[in-house]
Design a protein around this motif. Structure first.
Motif, PDB file in Angstrom:
ATOM      1  N   VAL A  28       0.843  -1.212   0.000  1.00 19.24           N
ATOM      2  CA  VAL A  28       0.000   0.000   0.000  1.00 19.24           C
ATOM      3  C   VAL A  28       0.871   1.253   0.000  1.00 19.24           C
ATOM      4  O   VAL A  28       0.595   2.218  -0.731  1.00 19.24           O
ATOM      5  CB  VAL A  28      -0.945  -0.012   1.215  1.00 19.24           C
ATOM      6  CG1 VAL A  28      -1.666   1.328   1.346  1.00 19.24           C
ATOM      7  CG2 VAL A  28      -1.955  -1.150   1.086  1.00 19.24           C
ATOM      8  N   ALA A  29       1.934   1.252   0.800  1.00 17.83           N
ATOM      9  CA  ALA A  29       2.837   2.410   0.835  1.00 17.83           C
ATOM     10  C   ALA A  29       3.513   2.613  -0.512  1.00 17.83           C
ATOM     11  O   ALA A  29       3.651   3.762  -0.991  1.00 17.83           O
ATOM     12  CB  ALA A  29       3.885   2.207   1.927  1.00 17.83           C
ATOM     13  N   ALA A  30       3.920   1.522  -1.149  1.00 12.07           N
ATOM     14  CA  ALA A  30       4.557   1.622  -2.464  1.00 12.07           C
ATOM     15  C   ALA A  30       3.592   2.183  -3.499  1.00 12.07           C
ATOM     16  O   ALA A  30       3.945   3.054  -4.300  1.00 12.07           O
ATOM     17  CB  ALA A  30       5.066   0.253  -2.897  1.00 12.07           C
ATOM     18  N   ALA A  31       2.357   1.688  -3.481  1.00 14.69           N
ATOM     19  CA  ALA A  31       1.351   2.167  -4.428  1.00 14.69           C
ATOM     20  C   ALA A  31       1.069   3.652  -4.227  1.00 14.69           C
ATOM     21  O   ALA A  31       0.921   4.412  -5.197  1.00 14.69           O
ATOM     22  CB  ALA A  31       0.071   1.354  -4.277  1.00 14.69           C
ATOM     23  N   ALA A  32       1.005   4.084  -2.970  1.00 17.13           N
ATOM     24  CA  ALA A  32       0.742   5.493  -2.683  1.00 17.13           C
ATOM     25  C   ALA A  32       1.873   6.381  -3.196  1.00 17.13           C
ATOM     26  O   ALA A  32       1.628   7.438  -3.786  1.00 17.13           O
ATOM     27  CB  ALA A  32       0.548   5.686  -1.178  1.00 17.13           C
ATOM     28  N   ARG A  56      11.060   6.368  -7.361  1.00 12.64           N
ATOM     29  CA  ARG A  56      12.086   5.368  -7.062  1.00 12.64           C
ATOM     30  C   ARG A  56      11.867   4.733  -5.688  1.00 12.64           C
ATOM     31  O   ARG A  56      12.006   3.517  -5.523  1.00 12.64           O
ATOM     32  CB  ARG A  56      13.478   6.008  -7.130  1.00 12.64           C
ATOM     33  CG  ARG A  56      13.977   6.265  -8.544  1.00 12.64           C
ATOM     34  CD  ARG A  56      15.453   6.610  -8.528  1.00 12.64           C
ATOM     35  NE  ARG A  56      15.711   7.845  -7.801  1.00 12.64           N
ATOM     36  CZ  ARG A  56      15.713   9.052  -8.360  1.00 12.64           C
ATOM     37  NH1 ARG A  56      15.467   9.172  -9.661  1.00 12.64           N
ATOM     38  NH2 ARG A  56      15.976  10.132  -7.650  1.00 12.64           N
ATOM     39  N   GLN A  57      11.527   5.567  -4.700  1.00 15.21           N
ATOM     40  CA  GLN A  57      11.272   5.033  -3.359  1.00 15.21           C
ATOM     41  C   GLN A  57      10.090   4.064  -3.376  1.00 15.21           C
ATOM     42  O   GLN A  57      10.116   3.019  -2.711  1.00 15.21           O
ATOM     43  CB  GLN A  57      11.007   6.181  -2.390  1.00 15.21           C
ATOM     44  CG  GLN A  57      12.229   7.059  -2.116  1.00 15.21           C
ATOM     45  CD  GLN A  57      11.879   8.324  -1.353  1.00 15.21           C
ATOM     46  OE1 GLN A  57      10.780   8.458  -0.832  1.00 15.21           O
ATOM     47  NE2 GLN A  57      12.814   9.255  -1.286  1.00 15.21           N
ATOM     48  N   VAL A  99       5.523  -2.750 -10.813  1.00 16.93           N
ATOM     49  CA  VAL A  99       6.872  -2.398 -11.279  1.00 16.93           C
ATOM     50  C   VAL A  99       7.026  -2.610 -12.775  1.00 16.93           C
ATOM     51  O   VAL A  99       8.068  -2.276 -13.343  1.00 16.93           O
ATOM     52  CB  VAL A  99       7.945  -3.200 -10.519  1.00 16.93           C
ATOM     53  CG1 VAL A  99       7.858  -2.942  -9.036  1.00 16.93           C
ATOM     54  CG2 VAL A  99       7.847  -4.688 -10.830  1.00 16.93           C
ATOM     55  N   ALA A 100       6.003  -3.154 -13.427  1.00 15.30           N
ATOM     56  CA  ALA A 100       6.111  -3.420 -14.868  1.00 15.30           C
ATOM     57  C   ALA A 100       6.307  -2.122 -15.653  1.00 15.30           C
ATOM     58  O   ALA A 100       7.160  -2.058 -16.545  1.00 15.30           O
ATOM     59  CB  ALA A 100       4.873  -4.159 -15.355  1.00 15.30           C
TER      60      ALA A 100
END
Length: 255
Positions: A28-32, A56-57, A99-100
């Protein structure tokens, strides 16, 4: 009686569930971060450099979420906890989808030249007039950088003008209709030229387009130029935009 009151403790205790939830939180954090990077830049909340840092993060967090998802699958499968196994599989699958696009962008950046201004006429590129002020205020040049010509020819040698076997008025009407169908913001329309701005969906990058019409013995020649306002490399976007537009324009003129 005691066996009905005290249920056996699940294998692995709470750890399969804890690891599964950790993967979800990271996902969820990555998607945000990844989704918010483009939105924040589009609304001018952050600079382009900061938005790329956020992207990048987010990608790094997504990779971490994928790793945790795989760990969840292994731990939960060993403990025969099938719900956490499914959560781990779903987390890993979601990471691959997330990440695609960044991975594809990185691959394209390595396969195309680092240029951001493309034209069908390398000898006399169509010039921006109505959009000259907007481009002058942007980092990239108003005029076509002639140093790009050799790189463009090597990478996009098949890109060229098209000729429509119709009168000038019909050709311009087809050009304008094709631009409007793509949702570009028209800056100026004349008898033999049109200028417009295309805005990308994710980051809201502004790419300017100028289309020049020239009468010939075979009909009307259509030359086009597409140039990004920011960025050294366009990842092939402008060349693809021109080719796609000219294909659609030719099909519309044939109708």
């Amino acid at each position: 009686m005691a066996s009905s009151i005290f249920k056996p403790r699940p294998r692995g205790g709470v750890w399969p569930v804890v690891v599964a939830w950790l993967g979800i939180v990271l996902l969820v954090a990555a998607a945000a971060l990844m989704a918010g990077a483009g939105t924040a830049y589009r609304w001018e909340w952050v600079s382009l450099g900061t938005s790329f840092s956020l992207l990048r993060q987010g990608a790094h967090l997504a990779v971490a979420a994928g790793a945790v998802g795989l760990v969840t699958v292994l731990v939960a499968a060993f403990c025969r906890r099938w719900r956490p196994v499914m959560v781990g599989l779903l987390t890993s699958t979601a990471v691959v989808a997330m990440v695609a696009l960044p991975a594809q962008m990185m691959q394209r950046a390595q396969s195309v030249p680092p240029i951001h201004d493309i034209t069908t006429d390398l000898e006399k590129p169509p010039a921006f007039e109505a959009l000259a002020g907007a481009r002058d205020a942007a980092p990239n040049a108003v005029a076509y950088p002639q140093r790009f010509a050799a790189q463009q020819q090597a990478a996009y040698g098949r890109l060229s003008a098209i000729t429509l076997p119709v009168p000038m008025a019909d050709a311009m009407a087809a050009v304008e209709a094709t631009v409007e169908a793509r949702g570009w913001e028209i800056a100026a329309v004349g008898d033999a030229r049109l200028e417009a701005t295309a805005t990308t969906r994710w980051f809201g990058f502004k790419d300017d387009v100028v289309i020049r019409l020239t009468e010939t013995s075979d009909g009307v020649r259509i030359d086009m130029r597409s140039a990004s306002r920011v960025g050294q490399s366009d990842l092939g976007t402008n060349a693809a935009r021109i080719q796609s537009f000219l294909n659609d324009l030719a099909a519309r003129a044939d109708d």
